[in-house]
Motif scaffolding. Structure first.
Motif, short mmCIF file in Angstrom:
data_model
loop_
_atom_site.label_atom_id
_atom_site.label_comp_id
_atom_site.label_asym_id
_atom_site.label_seq_id
_atom_site.Cartn_x
_atom_site.Cartn_y
_atom_site.Cartn_z
N PRO A 144 42.75 32.84 41.74
CA PRO A 144 41.58 33.04 42.01
C PRO A 144 41.09 34.61 40.60
O PRO A 144 41.73 35.34 41.19
N LEU A 145 40.51 34.24 39.56
CA LEU A 145 39.83 35.62 38.90
C LEU A 145 38.61 35.78 38.43
O LEU A 145 37.72 34.62 39.46
N ARG A 146 37.99 36.62 38.40
CA ARG A 146 37.24 37.79 38.59
C ARG A 146 36.82 37.80 37.15
O ARG A 146 37.22 38.44 36.45
N ALA A 147 36.22 37.18 36.03
CA ALA A 147 35.09 36.90 35.83
C ALA A 147 34.01 38.01 35.41
O ALA A 147 32.73 38.20 36.79
N ASN A 189 41.54 38.74 41.60
CA ASN A 189 40.68 38.42 42.33
C ASN A 189 41.52 39.02 43.51
O ASN A 189 42.46 38.65 44.24
N LEU A 190 40.58 40.12 44.64
CA LEU A 190 41.32 40.57 45.87
C LEU A 190 39.77 40.35 46.33
O LEU A 190 39.32 40.14 46.18
N THR A 191 40.70 40.20 47.80
CA THR A 191 40.15 39.87 49.11
C THR A 191 39.91 40.65 50.01
O THR A 191 40.80 41.98 49.65
N ALA A 281 38.68 49.75 43.99
CA ALA A 281 38.92 49.39 44.81
C ALA A 281 40.15 48.79 45.44
O ALA A 281 41.52 49.68 44.61
N ILE A 282 39.93 48.02 46.44
CA ILE A 282 41.19 48.08 47.31
C ILE A 282 41.46 46.84 48.24
O ILE A 282 39.81 46.53 48.59
N GLY A 283 41.99 46.27 48.35
CA GLY A 283 42.08 44.61 48.93
C GLY A 283 43.15 44.34 48.73
O GLY A 283 43.99 44.86 47.69
N LEU A 284 42.85 42.90 48.43
CA LEU A 284 44.52 42.07 48.98
C LEU A 284 44.65 40.86 48.16
O LEU A 284 43.88 40.26 47.42
N ALA A 285 45.57 41.18 47.14
CA ALA A 285 45.79 39.97 45.84
C ALA A 285 46.05 39.30 46.36
O ALA A 285 46.36 38.84 48.04
#
Length: 371
Positions: A144-147, A189-191, A281-285
């Motif tokens: 998924p991508l974040r728009a 998008n990161l989770t 930001a830091i998160g999971l791909a």
């Protein structure tokens, strides 16, 4: 090299640029401008929509200014920033175009993209519907991508898209003029995301730098939005800030911010910024890989400014003070629980967002729990 002396300043002026601004933001901005005037020991001249011809002012604009601006020669002339082109002030600065044939705004800098590449997340900026679709086709196979809309603030104006059909539908709702003039951002998008802030303010003879953690809250309409920031501030530049933390994650966030800002200083002329703030930001791909990157910058008065300026007042009052903690908070609803010893800057029923309470508090230095 020392900054050249600024022109004589006779007062502090809050400059309204015509940007959309909610009532609660306008009220808080005015209070912060008055606080800066007190720190600088200058009269507060109120708010205006244009510069007076006869007065040399220290400016506090409600948006990043675009050059040229007579009267702004150095960072000593304003709390905020002056940049070369409109896109430099927004989110679109952070990512490359899909390729060399893509539509680009005037002043676009491939040099900035190259210098800042290691500081940002995977993504693209687009100023054309066709380019945005091409960018989406490159990103979506990975997940998924974040728009994002470039002018979106406080966590609004963005959504997660899972396929090309959703991206097409999102783009269809956007006017061509908005795409052409502002652009859009598409990011991987990161989770499990945590968002930090790294920033600096240079006001008069003072330079403060900080690491911060952002908080989210639930707005009156049920949306998840920005709820404030907890800042760890030190007297001095980014090197002094790094000396106060042992956490590799915090030091990496500082390093990425410095890389991003230095790329902007080199690549865009003129560039003057006395208020600097980067969301990191830091998160999971989707692959499970942990990623960190600068999401965007804010070179204007913003959500963390109340904590910055409250801290500046404390540093200015005590020359021996070397570090402290400050927090800004935004609480929705009619009867919020205000933090102990908090200073309320706004409390009321805002016509746009409903009941909201905004304020700030400071406390002695206590290192953050290592992320």
């Amino acid at each position: 090299m020392a900054d050249p002396p600024a022109a004589p300043v006779r007062g502090v002026l809050l400059l309204r640029t015509g940007q959309a601004c909610a009532e609660h933001e306008r009220v808080v901005q005015q209070q912060l401008a008055q606080s800066l005037a007190q720190v600088l020991r200058l009269p507060f001249l109120g708010a205006a929509s244009m510069l007076p011809n006869s007065t040399s002012c220290y400016l506090i604009p409600d948006a990043t200014l675009i050059a040229p601006q007579p009267g702004i020669a150095t960072e000593l002339d304003l709390y905020g920033a002056l940049v070369s082109h409109p896109f430099v002030a927004g989110k679109a600065i952070s990512h490359p175009l899909v390729d060399s044939t893509a539509t680009a705004p005037q002043g676009w800098s491939s040099e900035f993209i190259a210098r800042a590449a290691g500081a940002v997340l995977p993504g693209f900026s687009a100023f054309d519907r066709h380019d945005a679709l091409r960018a989406g086709r490159l990103l979506l196979p990975a997940g998924p991508l974040r728009a994002k809309l470039v002018e979106g603030r406080a966590g609004r104006g963005q959504c997660v898209l899972h396929d090309e059909r959703q991206l097409q539908a999102w783009l269809d709702e956007l006017p061509d003029a908005l795409l052409r003039e502002q652009g859009v951002v598409l990011e991987q998008n990161l989770t499990q995301v945590s968002t930090y802030s790294v920033g600096q303010l240079r006001v008069g003879p003072w330079c403060l730098s900080y690491f911060g953690q952002q908080r989210l809250t639930t707005a009156n309409d049920g949306a998840t939005v920005y709820g404030g920031s907890d800042l760890w501030l030190v007297r001095g530049g980014y090197s002094c800030l790094g000396d106060h933390f042992q956490s590799p994650l915090i030091r990496l966030a500082i390093a990425k911010t410095r890389c991003y800002e230095e790329a902007a200083e080199v690549s865009f002329k003129p560039f003057i910024a006395s208020r600097r703030n980067c969301d990191v930001a830091i998160g999971l791909a989707p692959t499970g890989q942990q990623l960190m990157g600068v999401l965007e910058q804010s070179w204007r008065i913003g959500g963390a400014s109340s904590a910055e300026i409250q801290a500046l007042q404390a540093f200015a009052a005590d020359p021996d003070l070397q570090h402290l903690c400050a927090s800004s908070w935004e609480l929705y609803g009619k009867n919020p629980v205000v933090p102990p010893q908090g200073r309320i800057l706004y409390q009321g029923n805002d016509p746009e967002v409903g009941p909201i309470t905004k304020g700030v508090s400071i406390r002695p230095w206590q290192p953050p729990v290592t992320p």
